[in-house]
Design an enzyme around this catalytic site. Structure first.
Site, PDB file in Angstrom:
ATOM      1  NE  ARG A 205     -27.706  -2.555   4.395  1.00 45.27           N
ATOM      2  CZ  ARG A 205     -28.723  -1.716   4.547  1.00 45.27           C
ATOM      3  NH1 ARG A 205     -28.567  -0.417   4.310  1.00 45.27           N
ATOM      4  NH2 ARG A 205     -29.912  -2.153   4.921  1.00 45.27           N
TER       5      ARG A 205
ATOM      6  CE  LYS B  56     -32.133  -8.915  12.937  1.00 45.83           C
ATOM      7  NZ  LYS B  56     -32.784  -7.811  12.212  1.00 45.83           N
TER       8      LYS B  56
HETATM    9  N1  BES Z   1     -31.750  -9.997   8.073  1.00 46.24           N
HETATM   10  C1  BES Z   1     -32.280  -8.701   8.302  1.00 46.24           C
HETATM   11  C2  BES Z   1     -33.473  -8.391   7.428  1.00 46.24           C
HETATM   12  C3  BES Z   1     -34.780  -9.013   7.817  1.00 46.24           C
HETATM   13  C4  BES Z   1     -35.485  -8.528   8.911  1.00 46.24           C
HETATM   14  C5  BES Z   1     -35.320 -10.002   7.063  1.00 46.24           C
HETATM   15  C6  BES Z   1     -36.709  -9.091   9.228  1.00 46.24           C
HETATM   16  C7  BES Z   1     -36.550 -10.547   7.387  1.00 46.24           C
HETATM   17  C8  BES Z   1     -37.238 -10.095   8.473  1.00 46.24           C
HETATM   18  C9  BES Z   1     -31.213  -7.649   8.025  1.00 46.24           C
HETATM   19  O1  BES Z   1     -29.923  -8.006   8.319  1.00 46.24           O
HETATM   20  C10 BES Z   1     -31.550  -6.474   8.863  1.00 46.24           C
HETATM   21  O2  BES Z   1     -31.466  -6.576  10.050  1.00 46.24           O
HETATM   22  N2  BES Z   1     -31.906  -5.371   8.224  1.00 46.24           N
HETATM   23  C11 BES Z   1     -32.269  -4.190   8.905  1.00 46.24           C
HETATM   24  C12 BES Z   1     -31.687  -3.030   8.162  1.00 46.24           C
HETATM   25  C13 BES Z   1     -31.770  -1.721   8.938  1.00 46.24           C
HETATM   26  C14 BES Z   1     -30.880  -1.773  10.150  1.00 46.24           C
HETATM   27  C15 BES Z   1     -31.355  -0.601   8.024  1.00 46.24           C
HETATM   28  C16 BES Z   1     -33.789  -4.108   8.949  1.00 46.24           C
HETATM   29  O3  BES Z   1     -34.433  -4.489   7.968  1.00 46.24           O
HETATM   30  O4  BES Z   1     -34.317  -3.705   9.971  1.00 46.24           O
HETATM   31 MN    MN Z   2     -29.409  -7.584  10.345  1.00 50.01          MN
END
Ligand code: BES
Ligand code: MN
Ligand code: ZN
Length: 494
Positions: free
Chosen positions: A353, A279
């Protein structure tokens, strides 16, 4: 904080602070009118002077009102009388408690619980008052070197009711409200703890602690056991971390023997860096909240135990860190899930997931009446719904309805998003049975689609709490949601 209910004559009630409501345009509520009468128009005069208009959330602390025994009276604005409802009621209880704390008050009596609120009986008014007071008075100080000495601690709050015959219902409301507030506080504590303390191992110990009262059966599966079972997806996430993953199972048997349990599954990523699909660094600290689904399972079980709910309930918490490392899972890796289905991991940041799918498959061994999972699963859900409601999905409309209703009643709302078959095709993989991500569009839905492939034949629902489980900015912190929704859902089934 301690709560009790009381029926008493107001002007002569001796207490440190009496909280009374005033509607917009200075219309006094009945408790305010009684004080006004005793003091020969003290409050009416004040309203007339323009010092207090009764705007929603407005507050004014008064001292030594003639012929009123309370040392202080806190006036609290209720807004327009015809718009007064449970949500406004909750808001003004919150404001009242904040004003009490601000004013250094440690004991108070609330007359707001005497007001008539559409769709809320004495039980509901008492319960919501306790929940909101608990929320407003919550502090997270475990990691401060010394407690804030300017911080007032509200020790006792009396909820006044209109007659002795209302006391029993109010006490029941206080009991349920305290249990929910305790569950919410636990969920907030776990969410707020830093990720160097709140690790998968810490959560496992927290489960054992919760089980100490003897009301829970705790099982913790270690990585070796998970490997033997074939949880390839969960283990793929943890392989880049030095902290071993755990699968925590907490069984509460409050119902008849053999009755199918409700199963709650919560995402427990104690820190989500994204892994190799790392990230951006801005706000990455907030990814310590990526275990708030797990925290809501702990909080709900704690409340259920305290309420002695007459049902069987199982909490399943897959927990891991998601970090990059020489051994970390890579984009393009293919793993075999516990269900036997293979998954191509195209993005290691879609890890929630991956741990959930193996937990959902595992959960089926409990022959659940229903499985509900909670997860801070997608940023896309925050884009779609903001921070007001949680995303709600399911393969069974009656279950979705039950959860939606519970959210409304508990004022912890959720809103359904579709799970149409058409969305499934985005998960297509050229190399495995399917991929762990689809395109950018509809990301909350395609994530739910992925989970749905592991719950075929079960009554299953999914709450995406990415937007509701914590707040950013100056009030950064966990909210304890969706514990109130879940407890309401269970109350309605028990
Ligand atoms: N924990 C995150 C989701 C999240 C992101 C919650 C920002 C709250 C704020 C999750 O594990 C994630 O990184 N999801 C990705 C999925 C994508 C790679 C398909 C996302 O939401 O960017
Ligand atoms: Mn994630
Ligand atoms: Zn995550």
């Amino acid at each position: 904080m301690e709560f009790s209910s009381k029926s008493a004559a107001l002007p002569s009630l001796a207490c440190a602070c009496l909280v009374v409501g005033v509607f917009e345009d200075g219309k006094l509520t009945e408790p305010a009118r009684l004080l006004d009468q005793a003091s020969r128009g003290h409050l009416a005069k004040l309203v007339k002077s323009g010092a207090f208009a009764g705007r929603s959330g407005q507050s004014l602390m008064l001292f030594q009102i003639p012929s009123v025994s309370a040392e202080r009276v806190l006036l609290i604005g209720l807004g327009a009388e015809k718009e007064f409802n449970l949500r406004v009621y909750r808001k003004v209880v919150d404001k009242s408690v904040r004003a009490l704390l601000d004013g250094g008050v440690t004991e108070a009596a609330l007359t707001l619980s005497m007001l008539s609120v559409p769709d809320a009986d004495v039980y509901a008014r008492a319960r919501h008052a306790v929940e909101c007071a608990g929320d407003a008075a919550y502090r997270f100080e475990q990691c401060k070197s010394k407690p804030d000495k300017h911080q007032t601690r509200l020790q006792k709050l009396d909820l006044l009711v209109s007659g002795r015959e209302e006391l029993r219902a109010a006490e029941r409301g206080i009991g349920h409200g305290s249990a929910i507030a305790g569950g919410v506080a636990l969920a907030k504590d776990l969410g707020n703890l830093p990720p160097n303390i709140c690790t998968p191992g810490y959560l496992a110990n927290e489960a054992r602690k919760l089980g100490r009262g003897g009301k829970l059966k705790i099982t913790v599966l270690e990585e070796a056991q998970m490997k033997k079972l074939g949880m390839g997806a969960l283990l793929a996430v943890s392989q880049g971390s030095r902290e071993p993953a755990k699968l925590i199972i907490m069984e509460y048997r409050g119902g008849v023997k053999g009755a199918k349990p409700q199963v709650l599954v919560g995402k427990g990523i104690t820190f989500d860096s994204g892994g190799i699909s790392i990230k951006p660094s801005a706000a990455m600290d907030e990814m310590k909240f990526d275990m708030c689904g797990a925290a809501s399972v702990f909080g709900t079980l704690k409340a259920a135990m305290q309420m002695q709910l007459k049902l069987n309930l199982v909490g399943v918490v897959p927990t891991s860190e998601n970090l990059p490392d020489g051994n970390a899972v890579k984009p393009a890796d293919i793993v075999k899930t516990l269900s036997g289905q293979t998954v191509e991991i195209l993005n290691t940041d879609a890890e929630g997931r991956l741990i959930l799918c193996d937990a959902l498959t595992y959960a089926q061994r409990f022959k659940p009446a229903a499985i509900v999972d909670m997860a801070t699963l997608t940023g896309a859900c925050v884009v779609a719904l903001g921070h007001v409601v949680s995303g709600l999905f399911g393969n069974d409309e009656s279950l979705v309805k039950e959860l939606w209703n519970a959210g409304e009643k508990a004022d912890d709302r959720a809103w359904q998003l579709p799970l149409y078959e058409d969305y499934q095709e985005g998960l297509k993989s050229n190399f495995a049975d399917f991929a762990n991500v689809a395109g950018r569009e509809g990301g909350a839905i395609t994530a739910a689609c992925y989970l749905s492939r592991f719950t075929k034949g079960m009554r299953w629902a999914h709450l995406d709490i990415a937007g509701t489980a914590w707040k950013s900015g100056a009030d950064k912190g966990a909210t304890g949601r969706p514990v109130p929704l879940l407890v309401q859902y269970l109350l309605d089934r028990a």
